[in-house]
Design an enzyme around this catalytic site. Structure first.
Site, PDB file in Angstrom:
ATOM      1  N   PRO A 148      -2.641   6.796  17.449  1.00  0.00           N
ATOM      2  CA  PRO A 148      -3.042   6.094  16.277  1.00  0.00           C
ATOM      3  C   PRO A 148      -2.993   6.895  15.125  1.00  0.00           C
ATOM      4  CG  PRO A 148      -5.161   5.819  17.191  1.00  0.00           C
ATOM      5  CD  PRO A 148      -3.942   6.735  18.470  1.00  0.00           C
ATOM      6  N   HIS A 206       0.836  -1.189   0.102  1.00  0.00           N
ATOM      7  CA  HIS A 206      -0.152  -0.220  -0.067  1.00  0.00           C
ATOM      8  C   HIS A 206       0.911   1.286  -0.118  1.00  0.00           C
ATOM      9  CE1 HIS A 206      -3.162   2.750   0.974  1.00  0.00           C
ATOM     10  NE2 HIS A 206      -3.983   1.760   0.804  1.00  0.00           N
ATOM     11  N   LYS A 232       1.702   4.033  13.940  1.00  0.00           N
ATOM     12  CA  LYS A 232       3.274   3.868  14.317  1.00  0.00           C
ATOM     13  C   LYS A 232       3.450   2.539  15.521  1.00  0.00           C
ATOM     14  CE  LYS A 232       5.040   6.627  11.923  1.00  0.00           C
ATOM     15  NZ  LYS A 232       5.671   6.541  10.347  1.00  0.00           N
ATOM     16  N   TYR A 255       5.828   9.041   7.184  1.00  0.00           N
ATOM     17  CA  TYR A 255       4.835   8.660   7.235  1.00  0.00           C
ATOM     18  C   TYR A 255       5.036   6.894   7.115  1.00  0.00           C
ATOM     19  CZ  TYR A 255       0.076   7.424   5.870  1.00  0.00           C
ATOM     20  OH  TYR A 255      -1.391   7.069   5.604  1.00  0.00           O
ATOM     21  N   TYR A 302      -7.994  10.753   4.299  1.00  0.00           N
ATOM     22  CA  TYR A 302      -7.988  11.480   5.344  1.00  0.00           C
ATOM     23  C   TYR A 302      -8.994  12.855   5.092  1.00  0.00           C
ATOM     24  CZ  TYR A 302      -3.723   9.233   6.951  1.00  0.00           C
ATOM     25  OH  TYR A 302      -2.776   8.238   7.391  1.00  0.00           O
TER      26      TYR A 302
HETATM   27  P1  RFL Z   1      -0.285  -5.162  23.051  1.00  0.00           P
HETATM   28  O1  RFL Z   1      -0.718  -5.395  21.690  1.00  0.00           O
HETATM   29  O2  RFL Z   1      -1.201  -4.114  23.725  1.00  0.00           O
HETATM   30  O3  RFL Z   1      -0.004  -6.382  23.892  1.00  0.00           O
HETATM   31  C1  RFL Z   1       0.038  -6.380  25.264  1.00  0.00           C
HETATM   32  C2  RFL Z   1      -0.361  -7.842  25.868  1.00  0.00           C
HETATM   33  O4  RFL Z   1       0.078  -7.666  27.196  1.00  0.00           O
HETATM   34  C3  RFL Z   1      -1.257  -8.389  27.701  1.00  0.00           C
HETATM   35  N1  RFL Z   1      -1.156  -7.891  29.187  1.00  0.00           N
HETATM   36  C4  RFL Z   1      -1.004  -8.553  30.241  1.00  0.00           C
HETATM   37  N2  RFL Z   1      -0.362 -10.006  30.090  1.00  0.00           N
HETATM   38  C5  RFL Z   1       0.102 -10.442  31.549  1.00  0.00           C
HETATM   39  N3  RFL Z   1      -0.121  -9.614  32.536  1.00  0.00           N
HETATM   40  C6  RFL Z   1      -0.755  -8.494  32.542  1.00  0.00           C
HETATM   41  N4  RFL Z   1      -0.733  -7.882  33.756  1.00  0.00           N
HETATM   42  C7  RFL Z   1      -1.073  -7.997  31.299  1.00  0.00           C
HETATM   43  N5  RFL Z   1      -1.596  -6.719  30.968  1.00  0.00           N
HETATM   44  C8  RFL Z   1      -1.788  -6.825  29.504  1.00  0.00           C
HETATM   45  C9  RFL Z   1      -2.480  -8.153  26.876  1.00  0.00           C
HETATM   46  O5  RFL Z   1      -3.749  -8.915  27.188  1.00  0.00           O
HETATM   47  C10 RFL Z   1      -1.883  -8.010  25.523  1.00  0.00           C
HETATM   48  O6  RFL Z   1      -1.954  -9.266  24.936  1.00  0.00           O
HETATM   49  O7  RFL Z   1       1.107  -4.249  23.220  1.00  0.00           O
HETATM   50  P2  RFL Z   1       2.323  -4.211  22.279  1.00  0.00           P
HETATM   51  O8  RFL Z   1       2.957  -5.815  22.138  1.00  0.00           O
HETATM   52  O9  RFL Z   1       3.165  -3.376  22.815  1.00  0.00           O
HETATM   53  O10 RFL Z   1       2.007  -3.718  20.806  1.00  0.00           O
HETATM   54  C11 RFL Z   1       1.339  -2.400  20.676  1.00  0.00           C
HETATM   55  C12 RFL Z   1       0.356  -2.423  19.541  1.00  0.00           C
HETATM   56  O11 RFL Z   1      -0.599  -3.387  19.853  1.00  0.00           O
HETATM   57  C13 RFL Z   1      -0.082  -1.182  19.384  1.00  0.00           C
HETATM   58  O12 RFL Z   1       0.717  -0.015  19.211  1.00  0.00           O
HETATM   59  C14 RFL Z   1      -1.048  -0.845  17.923  1.00  0.00           C
HETATM   60  O13 RFL Z   1      -2.128  -1.647  18.062  1.00  0.00           O
HETATM   61  C15 RFL Z   1      -1.274   0.432  17.775  1.00  0.00           C
HETATM   62  N6  RFL Z   1      -2.212   0.784  16.522  1.00  0.00           N
HETATM   63  C16 RFL Z   1      -1.542   0.826  15.370  1.00  0.00           C
HETATM   64  N7  RFL Z   1      -0.202   0.699  15.217  1.00  0.00           N
HETATM   65  C17 RFL Z   1       0.417   0.548  14.095  1.00  0.00           C
HETATM   66  O14 RFL Z   1       1.710   0.314  13.852  1.00  0.00           O
HETATM   67  N8  RFL Z   1      -0.163   0.755  13.054  1.00  0.00           N
HETATM   68  C18 RFL Z   1      -1.711   0.783  12.812  1.00  0.00           C
HETATM   69  O15 RFL Z   1      -2.006   0.877  11.586  1.00  0.00           O
HETATM   70  C19 RFL Z   1      -2.345   0.737  14.010  1.00  0.00           C
HETATM   71  N9  RFL Z   1      -3.618   0.829  14.433  1.00  0.00           N
HETATM   72  C20 RFL Z   1      -3.389   0.843  16.802  1.00  0.00           C
HETATM   73  C21 RFL Z   1      -4.241   1.009  15.395  1.00  0.00           C
HETATM   74  C22 RFL Z   1      -4.187   0.795  17.984  1.00  0.00           C
HETATM   75  C23 RFL Z   1      -5.625   1.106  18.045  1.00  0.00           C
HETATM   76  N10 RFL Z   1      -6.246   1.033  19.327  1.00  0.00           N
HETATM   77  C24 RFL Z   1      -5.923   0.072  20.146  1.00  0.00           C
HETATM   78  C25 RFL Z   1      -6.439   2.451  19.697  1.00  0.00           C
HETATM   79  C26 RFL Z   1      -5.692   0.895  15.484  1.00  0.00           C
HETATM   80  C27 RFL Z   1      -6.250   1.093  16.791  1.00  0.00           C
HETATM   81  C28 RFL Z   1      -7.739   1.297  16.827  1.00  0.00           C
END
Ligand code: RFL
Length: 399
Positions: free
Chosen positions: A301, A79, A305, A396, A209
């Site tokens: 978001p 993309h 990143k 970006y 956007y």
């Molecule tokens: P995660 O993915 O939140 O995983 C953390 C894990 O820890 C568990 N956990 C625990 N486990 C044991 N004991 C505890 N006390 C615990 N507390 C929590 C949770 O169940 C979970 O499985 O963190 P990680 O690995 O740091 O990854 C970060 C990403 O998930 C996050 O930054 C992205 O999803 C952000 N984000 C996006 N990032 C991108 O790079 N590209 C995107 O297009 C993008 N779109 C988004 C997004 C985040 C969004 N939300 C959540 C607002 C779109 C959305 C809607």
């Protein structure tokens, strides 16, 4: 969990099975480092949690370098176009021809997580689902431990040499940091989005956007049947308070469907209210406890990143832990925090710039009008200036 309940020591205890924890787990396992992943949720939940989708070129390179990219190579979609829609018309940027000429790969986060998990288990990785970390103890010594409770509430303790806090913003790693040991930089951007997943094919072949006087709207393809939308809403809006009809009408209005074609509508299958805020913890280490991914810093978001930073931090941390444990060399581990923070702040800066590009103050007072005129000028510059477009493309798609 079976084995991990009975044998509760590991050189590295990883909290959280998101992108950060699972990339780290795979890399340590491949290097022969004894590790375990503890995850609060059940496996099915982890594998179906829809969030990110846009993977930067560097993220794909990291995953490829370590043999973790097979699924995204097969099913991910390249993309490279985004479209801005404003009151002055619309314009497109093909960022594969700008900046460093790189593209995104669109691959839903839950599929990446599933791939990483499957691979980790296939190479003998240990993971406990339904195991919640309660606290990290003695992190200022070289014998930290993690207290846990399982899904039935039974307590336990894991002893480690290092603990990797990959458990997100509300996890146990952050909670366990003693007051004053780490500084938290925080910024509330004062903007709220209703994040939606719709069972509808994408409506344009670009990230869309829309900058509109009623507020921002965004369109991001996920698969041929699923599209993510964002619509700016009032702070305090409840996720279920807008009817589907209102959502689609508002999206159509802000995306200027009357001029550029109506959106493909479909059932809204997920709604999340996102208050756009950012934070960064500094340093990303307290003794034997290291923070990575969202636990280290939350990037709003707006610029997609978060997951990319999580993968990058996991690679840097894996290198440091492997050197320290297998080669008795702690130089890379000592440099971990500073190396990661440089990337995190760069992503924060771009994300902040995006927020100010896409949202303006809603009032009609002098300051609001001034800032909206600045924003208009910024968008015009992005539409017309090649050097501005190169800068945009580099940040970006880069991490
Ligand atoms: P995660 O993915 O939140 O995983 C953390 C894990 O820890 C568990 N956990 C625990 N486990 C044991 N004991 C505890 N006390 C615990 N507390 C929590 C949770 O169940 C979970 O499985 O963190 P990680 O690995 O740091 O990854 C970060 C990403 O998930 C996050 O930054 C992205 O999803 C952000 N984000 C996006 N990032 C991108 O790079 N590209 C995107 O297009 C993008 N779109 C988004 C997004 C985040 C969004 N939300 C959540 C607002 C779109 C959305 C809607």
């Amino acid at each position: 969990m079976t084995e991990s309940q009975t044998r509760s020591t590991a050189d590295v205890v990883i909290l959280g099975a998101g992108p950060a924890g699972l990339v780290l787990g795979n890399l340590l396992q491949d290097s022969g480092v004894d590790c375990v992943v503890l995850e609060r949720a059940e496996r099915a939940h982890v594998q179906t949690r829809a969030r990110a989708g846009f993977l930067a070129a560097n993220t794909v390179r990291i995953l490829e370098r370590h043999g973790l990219a097979e699924g995204l190579r097969r099913r991910g979609q390249a993309h490279s176009t985004c479209e801005f829609r404003t009151a002055d018309g619309r314009f497109r940027l093909d960022y594969s021809g700008l900046g460093h000429g790189e593209r995104h790969t669109v691959y839903p986060q839950q599929e990446l997580v599933t791939d990483l998990l499957t691979r980790f288990l296939a190479v003998g990785g240990r993971i406990g689902f339904g195991v919640e970390a309660v606290a990290v103890l003695d992190a200022d010594t070289d014998r930290p431990s993690v207290t846990v409770r399982d899904a039935d509430g039974r307590p336990g303790t894991w002893r480690a040499r290092y603990v990797a806090g990959c458990d997100g913003r509300h996890g146990a790693a952050r909670r366990s940091l003693p007051a004053g040991s780490v500084r938290r930089h925080h910024c509330d951007h004062g903007v709220t989005w209703l994040g939606l997943l719709a069972e509808a094919p994408p409506s344009l072949d670009a990230v869309g956007y829309a900058v509109h006087e009623r507020g921002f709207a965004g369109h991001m393809a996920r698969t041929s049947e699923i599209t993510r939308y964002y619509v700016q809403c009032e702070r305090g809006t409840a996720a279920g308070s807008w009817s589907e009809e209102r959502i689609w009408d508002e999206l159509d209005l802000r995306m200027r469907g009357a001029e550029y074609g109506p959106l493909h509508r479909g059932r809204v299958v997920q709604r999340t209210v996102v208050d756009l805020d950012s934070d960064v913890l500094e340093p990303l280490r307290h003794g034997s406890l290291f923070l990575a991914g969202d636990a280290a810093g939350l990037v709003s978001p707006s610029a997609a990143k978060g997951a990319n930073l999580a993968v990058l931090a996991a690679e840097i941390l894996a290198e440091g832990l492997t050197d320290a444990l297998l080669r008795d060399n702690s130089a890379a581990l000592d440099a971990y925090s500073a190396r990661c923070l440089a990337y995190i702040w760069r992503a924060q800066e771009f994300s902040h710039w995006m927020i100010r590009l896409l949202h303006g103050p809603t009032g009609s007072d002098e300051t609001s009008l001034f800032h909206n005129s600045l924003r208009h000028s910024r968008i015009t510059s992005l539409r017309t200036s090649r050097s501005h477009q190169d800068w945009f493309a580099e940040h970006y798609v880069g991490v």
